[in-house]
Design a protein around this motif. Structure first.
Motif, PDB file in Angstrom:
ATOM      1  N   THR A 131       0.811  -1.225   0.000  1.00  0.00           N
ATOM      2  CA  THR A 131       0.000   0.000   0.000  1.00  0.00           C
ATOM      3  C   THR A 131       0.835   1.262   0.000  1.00  0.00           C
ATOM      4  O   THR A 131       0.274   2.354  -0.146  1.00  0.00           O
ATOM      5  CB  THR A 131      -0.918   0.015   1.232  1.00  0.00           C
ATOM      6  OG1 THR A 131      -0.124  -0.052   2.432  1.00  0.00           O
ATOM      7  CG2 THR A 131      -1.881  -1.168   1.204  1.00  0.00           C
ATOM      8  N   CYS A 136       3.077   0.318  -4.319  1.00  0.00           N
ATOM      9  CA  CYS A 136       1.703  -0.144  -4.496  1.00  0.00           C
ATOM     10  C   CYS A 136       1.356  -0.387  -5.961  1.00  0.00           C
ATOM     11  O   CYS A 136       0.487  -1.223  -6.269  1.00  0.00           O
ATOM     12  CB  CYS A 136       0.732   0.863  -3.884  1.00  0.00           C
ATOM     13  SG  CYS A 136       0.889   2.537  -4.550  1.00  0.00           S
ATOM     14  N   ARG A 183      -6.606  -5.440  -7.721  1.00  0.00           N
ATOM     15  CA  ARG A 183      -5.524  -5.359  -6.746  1.00  0.00           C
ATOM     16  C   ARG A 183      -5.093  -6.767  -6.357  1.00  0.00           C
ATOM     17  O   ARG A 183      -5.911  -7.587  -5.937  1.00  0.00           O
ATOM     18  CB  ARG A 183      -5.961  -4.585  -5.498  1.00  0.00           C
ATOM     19  CG  ARG A 183      -4.819  -4.332  -4.511  1.00  0.00           C
ATOM     20  CD  ARG A 183      -5.327  -3.513  -3.333  1.00  0.00           C
ATOM     21  NE  ARG A 183      -5.840  -2.232  -3.785  1.00  0.00           N
ATOM     22  CZ  ARG A 183      -5.080  -1.159  -3.997  1.00  0.00           C
ATOM     23  NH1 ARG A 183      -3.770  -1.234  -3.808  1.00  0.00           N
ATOM     24  NH2 ARG A 183      -5.627  -0.029  -4.389  1.00  0.00           N
ATOM     25  N   GLU A 313      -2.806   3.998  -4.792  1.00  0.00           N
ATOM     26  CA  GLU A 313      -2.491   4.699  -3.547  1.00  0.00           C
ATOM     27  C   GLU A 313      -3.715   4.953  -2.679  1.00  0.00           C
ATOM     28  O   GLU A 313      -3.586   5.538  -1.601  1.00  0.00           O
ATOM     29  CB  GLU A 313      -1.824   6.034  -3.865  1.00  0.00           C
ATOM     30  CG  GLU A 313      -0.460   5.892  -4.521  1.00  0.00           C
ATOM     31  CD  GLU A 313       0.166   7.234  -4.803  1.00  0.00           C
ATOM     32  OE1 GLU A 313      -0.526   8.255  -4.581  1.00  0.00           O
ATOM     33  OE2 GLU A 313       1.326   7.258  -5.233  1.00  0.00           O
ATOM     34  N   TYR A 316      -3.583   3.508   1.040  1.00  0.00           N
ATOM     35  CA  TYR A 316      -2.601   4.217   1.865  1.00  0.00           C
ATOM     36  C   TYR A 316      -3.126   5.579   2.294  1.00  0.00           C
ATOM     37  O   TYR A 316      -2.996   5.971   3.461  1.00  0.00           O
ATOM     38  CB  TYR A 316      -1.300   4.372   1.077  1.00  0.00           C
ATOM     39  CG  TYR A 316      -0.270   5.223   1.760  1.00  0.00           C
ATOM     40  CD1 TYR A 316       0.493   4.723   2.814  1.00  0.00           C
ATOM     41  CD2 TYR A 316      -0.056   6.546   1.363  1.00  0.00           C
ATOM     42  CE1 TYR A 316       1.441   5.511   3.444  1.00  0.00           C
ATOM     43  CE2 TYR A 316       0.883   7.339   1.993  1.00  0.00           C
ATOM     44  CZ  TYR A 316       1.624   6.815   3.029  1.00  0.00           C
ATOM     45  OH  TYR A 316       2.547   7.608   3.663  1.00  0.00           O
TER      46      TYR A 316
END
Length: 440
Positions: A131, A136, A183, A313, A316
């Motif tokens: 992350t 990432c 992801r 991102e 995060y």
């Protein structure tokens, strides 16, 4: 006999016979023995005969045998003691082996727990690394619909993704000309992200706008992608409008010159820029679909790369925002430009109050400092408004506050003025949120 004591004297060489005549005046030996009861054997005594000898011999043998048995018992007990000791040693050895096996099991259990803890820690570190910015993007895969590669901008789109080192895959999608993201979570299956880009070339979009079906098309996209955030990308609209303007100018020049030959009309139903903007605004308000206007293949590739970075991102930034909100208690915290940080102890509130006063039109930093020096907080200003006797006096409460423009001998002062005083009063006391600060 003298004094009750009988003295017997005899010659050792000539023993007295019981039949020998007694001395004159004295009793004989036999009489004395008879009187003392010595002549007869004792009542309980008996002579040892052959049978008695045999009995004694049997008793002696029995005692001997018993003694031998006792000795044998003692010796047998003594011999059995090492056997008991041997059995105790075997039990101890077995206990030691069981303890050793138990310790081994405990060591293996602790080793397994340590390995599991290390694996969990490594997985958590891997997820955290997945992350962080810069790392990432390695865990996000861009999924392109295969129909995008057949369009003129397909090659440039692939070059943009390869230049940014993004993973991508090309496969048929449920919605044509769509871009989605997946992801790759470490230690878990792939997770589909919510963002979806849908590219529509201008000729196709022109038909939808001219027929008034753009909102219906957007609703169908939301139905095909439930729970997803759809962004409509319009490709090539500006080029169409420039060409449309050029054709109009050519036709106008032809009419001015009196020439009947001019530029031909554009193909298609013809849609103005204003009509397109109205249709896109209606789509955003009615269906929640955002839109982006793209004019070149390079711009489309850059847009997909920007969306890919933002999607990568997102976890995060959300985690950082959550932590910052927990640290700042109830105070709103922002990290954009010209924002004021306020900690839990109230440091920064005065600066924030000045910053809020500077948001009013024509209010400078000197004006904000003049108001803040008199009223250190919005609460103090509201309390001052509450102590005013009339509405007019409350509106003009700040007009006479002096504003110092400079320091030293060149300093000058001026007043806040009635206009700004009315605006501040209306802002803090108006009951209608839609009222204007400076009504005409």
């Amino acid at each position: 006999m003298e004094g009750g004591v009988i003295e017997l004297s005899s010659d050792s060489s000539a023993p007295a016979s019981p039949s020998a005549p007694a001395a004159e005046g004295l009793p004989s030996v036999a009489e004395v023995e008879q009187g003392l009861g010595l002549g007869q054997p004792p009542r309980h005594a008996h002579t040892v005969s052959d049978s008695d000898e045999s009995v004694v011999a049997v008793e002696y043998e029995e005692r001997t045998v018993c003694g031998d048995k006792d000795r044998q018992g003692v010796s047998s007990t003594a011999k059995k003691r090492p056997r008991f000791q041997c059995s105790n040693m075997a039990a101890r050895r077995q206990l030691r082996e069981e303890d050793k096996r138990e310790r081994q099991r405990q060591r293996e259990r602790r080793r397994a727990e340590q390995q599991l803890a290390r694996a969990v820690k490594a997985a958590a570190a891997e997820q955290l690394r997945a992350t962080k910015p810069g790392e990432c993007v390695k865990y996000v895969e861009v999924q392109l619909d295969s129909s995008l590669l057949t369009d003129p901008y397909g090659g440039q789109l692939l070059l943009a993704l390869q230049g940014a080192d993004y993973r991508f895959s090309v496969q048929p999608a449920a919605v044509p000309r769509s871009v989605s993201w997946t992801r790759l979570v470490p230690g878990d299956s792939a997770r589909l992200e919510a963002e979806v880009l849908v590219v529509r070339p201008w000729p196709e979009l022109e038909q939808l706008v001219a027929s008034g079906q753009l909102c219906a098309h957007a609703r169908s996209l939301r139905a095909d992608l439930p729970g997803r955030s759809v962004t409509l990308v319009v490709y090539g609209s500006d080029q169409y409008f420039r060409l449309q303007k050029t054709r109009r100018n050519q036709q106008l020049r032809g009419r001015v010159r009196g020439s009947e030959q001019g530029a031909g009309a554009l193909e298609g139903p013809g849609v103005s820029r204003e009509r397109l903007e109205e249709a896109l605004a209606e789509v955003q308000l009615a269906t929640g679909c955002c839109h982006r206007l793209v004019e070149s293949p390079a711009a489309l590739g850059a847009l997909v790369a920007q969306f890919s970075k933002a999607v990568a991102e997102r976890p995060y930034k959300l985690e950082r925002q959550r932590k910052e909100q927990q640290q700042c208690d109830w105070f709103a915290l922002a990290d954009s430009k010209d924002c004021v940080r306020v900690d839990g102890e109230g440091n920064g509130l005065l600066r924030l109050w000045k910053q809020q006063l500077c948001q009013f039109n024509l209010a400078t930093l000197e004006t904000a400092e003049a108001v803040a020096s008199k009223y250190q907080s919005p609460r103090a200003l509201l309390q001052a408004y509450g102590r005013c006797e009339s509405q007019r006096s409350a509106e003009l409460l700040l007009q006479d506050l002096p504003i110092r423009r400079a320091l030293g001998p060149l300093t000058s002062t001026r007043r806040v003025g009635p206009e700004l005083s009315r605006k501040v009063h209306r802002f803090f006391t108006a009951g209608d949120a839609d009222s204007l600060l400076a009504p005409e």
